[in-house]
Design a protein around this motif. Structure first.
Motif, PDB file in Angstrom:
ATOM      1  N   THR A 277       0.621  -1.149   0.198  1.00 43.79           N
ATOM      2  CA  THR A 277       0.251  -0.657  -0.081  1.00 43.79           C
ATOM      3  C   THR A 277       0.677   1.182  -0.092  1.00 43.79           C
ATOM      4  O   THR A 277       2.012   1.183   0.500  1.00 43.79           O
ATOM      5  CB  THR A 277      -1.052  -0.305   1.291  1.00 43.79           C
ATOM      6  N   GLN A 278      -0.083   2.091  -0.305  1.00 41.18           N
ATOM      7  CA  GLN A 278       1.013   3.856  -0.620  1.00 41.18           C
ATOM      8  C   GLN A 278       1.450   3.616   1.121  1.00 41.18           C
ATOM      9  O   GLN A 278       2.813   4.632   1.177  1.00 41.18           O
ATOM     10  CB  GLN A 278       0.206   4.693  -0.402  1.00 41.18           C
ATOM     11  N   LYS A 279       0.933   3.815   2.312  1.00 38.78           N
ATOM     12  CA  LYS A 279       1.673   3.729   3.653  1.00 38.78           C
ATOM     13  C   LYS A 279       3.001   2.429   3.785  1.00 38.78           C
ATOM     14  O   LYS A 279       4.004   3.532   3.945  1.00 38.78           O
ATOM     15  CB  LYS A 279       0.115   3.713   4.553  1.00 38.78           C
ATOM     16  N   GLU A 280       2.903   1.371   3.101  1.00 41.70           N
ATOM     17  CA  GLU A 280       4.193   0.261   3.358  1.00 41.70           C
ATOM     18  C   GLU A 280       5.234   1.277   2.444  1.00 41.70           C
ATOM     19  O   GLU A 280       6.358   1.137   3.371  1.00 41.70           O
ATOM     20  CB  GLU A 280       3.461  -0.905   2.957  1.00 41.70           C
TER      21      GLU A 280
ATOM     22  N   LYS B 132       6.091   4.510   1.472  1.00 38.80           N
ATOM     23  CA  LYS B 132       6.203   5.453   2.580  1.00 38.80           C
ATOM     24  C   LYS B 132       7.210   4.717   3.649  1.00 38.80           C
ATOM     25  O   LYS B 132       8.296   5.372   3.405  1.00 38.80           O
ATOM     26  CB  LYS B 132       5.295   6.406   2.914  1.00 38.80           C
ATOM     27  N   ALA B 133       6.765   4.044   4.274  1.00 37.68           N
ATOM     28  CA  ALA B 133       7.542   3.084   5.568  1.00 37.68           C
ATOM     29  C   ALA B 133       8.551   2.730   4.991  1.00 37.68           C
ATOM     30  O   ALA B 133       9.611   2.656   5.603  1.00 37.68           O
ATOM     31  CB  ALA B 133       6.515   2.177   6.192  1.00 37.68           C
TER      32      ALA B 133
END
Length: 297
Positions: free
Chosen positions: A263-266, A268-269
């Motif tokens: 996902t976009q959050k993953e 970014k992390a």
């Protein structure tokens, strides 16, 4: 002596003449099929024929009940089609109701989201005319129903957002799964080819189900199949992760897992961790260079 007429004889003659007249009249109605005479004597004729056809020992007549049936037609009912379209439009369409406010008192929120409380519909219409706004239903199931004042641009933007949300729902519902099966004795070159194919599927938002079967080489280590899954993830850094961890299947002779894209959050992390690791390595290298310079001095 005076001779009195035979009254019984005269009555019999009159009855015969009446019967002859009726017989001729019925024959005449059969030949000419006159509408007026047929309407008068048709019921009588039908009753006489029906009574003649009845058996001597007739059963007790049943009480008739009236059954209301809807007329059958192959043509579609335009009224039902209009009601269906209207219901469908009410569910999906979002827009202004104009000046048709059915409720006397409604709960109003202005275009900036401020709560104006309960207002009479006459005051709401006056407010619409003064500000040049439109009235949009928000929650009509409450008491009083909730409406919001909005501009035409706000209504257009919200419609676009609703369309995007519907498209996102369709794409999530239409997510497909690709399947891939190969042996644990696969070569490194073929494994790289498989990883490229998996990466292409993941970029198209597919889920990939991978099954690795046990190879024929008995000298392979027991954890060979698990190592293959780890190698695949290492070949696709920042792209894929496990949706379901490797699990034994086919009686323990194979392992199966499902990969999905990050996902976009993953993502970014993952980038942040990579940047921090790179900074740490650079700091360590600089520290070693300084230590070596001090030793030389």
């Amino acid at each position: 002596m005076l001779e009195y007429p035979d009254w019984n004889h005269s009555h019999r003659i009159a009855d015969r003449m009446a019967a002859l007249f009726l017989k001729r009249l019925t024959l005449q109605t059969k030949k000419t099929e006159s509408g007026c005479v047929r309407s008068c004597f048709g019921k009588y004729m039908a009753q006489q024929t029906a009574l003649a056809q009845l058996p001597l020992l007739a059963s007790t007549p049943r009480v008739c009940c009236v059954v209301y049936a809807q007329a059958f037609s192959t043509a579609k009912d335009p009224h039902s089609e209009r009601t269906k379209k209207k219901k469908k439009k009410e569910k999906t369409d979002f827009g202004s109701i104009g000046r048709k406010i059915h409720d006397r008192v409604i709960h109003v929120v202005d275009e900036q989201g401020n709560d104006l409380g309960n207002m009479h519909r006459a005051n709401v219409i006056q407010l619409l005319d003064e500000r040049g706004l439109r009235l949009v239903p928000r929650n009509t199931s409450t008491e009083p129903p909730k409406y919001q004042l909005m501009t035409g641009l706000q209504i257009h933007q919200e419609r676009l957002q609703l369309r995007e949300m519907e498209k996102a729902k369709r794409t999530t519902c239409q997510t497909l799964t690709k399947e891939l099966t190969f042996s644990s004795s696969i070569g490194q070159h073929d494994l790289c080819t498989k990883s490229k194919q998996i990466q292409q599927w993941l970029e198209k938002k597919y889920k990939v189900q991978i099954t690795v079967k046990e190879g024929r080489n008995k000298e392979e280590p027991a954890n060979k199949m698990e190592e293959i899954f780890d190698q695949l993830l290492q070949m696709m850094p920042g792209i894929a992760t496990f949706l379901s961890r490797p699990q034994p299947t086919k009686g323990g002779k194979a392992l199966m897992c499902v990969l999905r894209c990050l996902t976009q959050k993953e993502e970014k992390a993952y980038r942040e961790t990579q940047m921090s690791q790179n900074e740490d390595t650079l700091n360590k290298e600089h520290g070693k260079d300084r230590d070596s310079d001090t030793l030389h001095q």
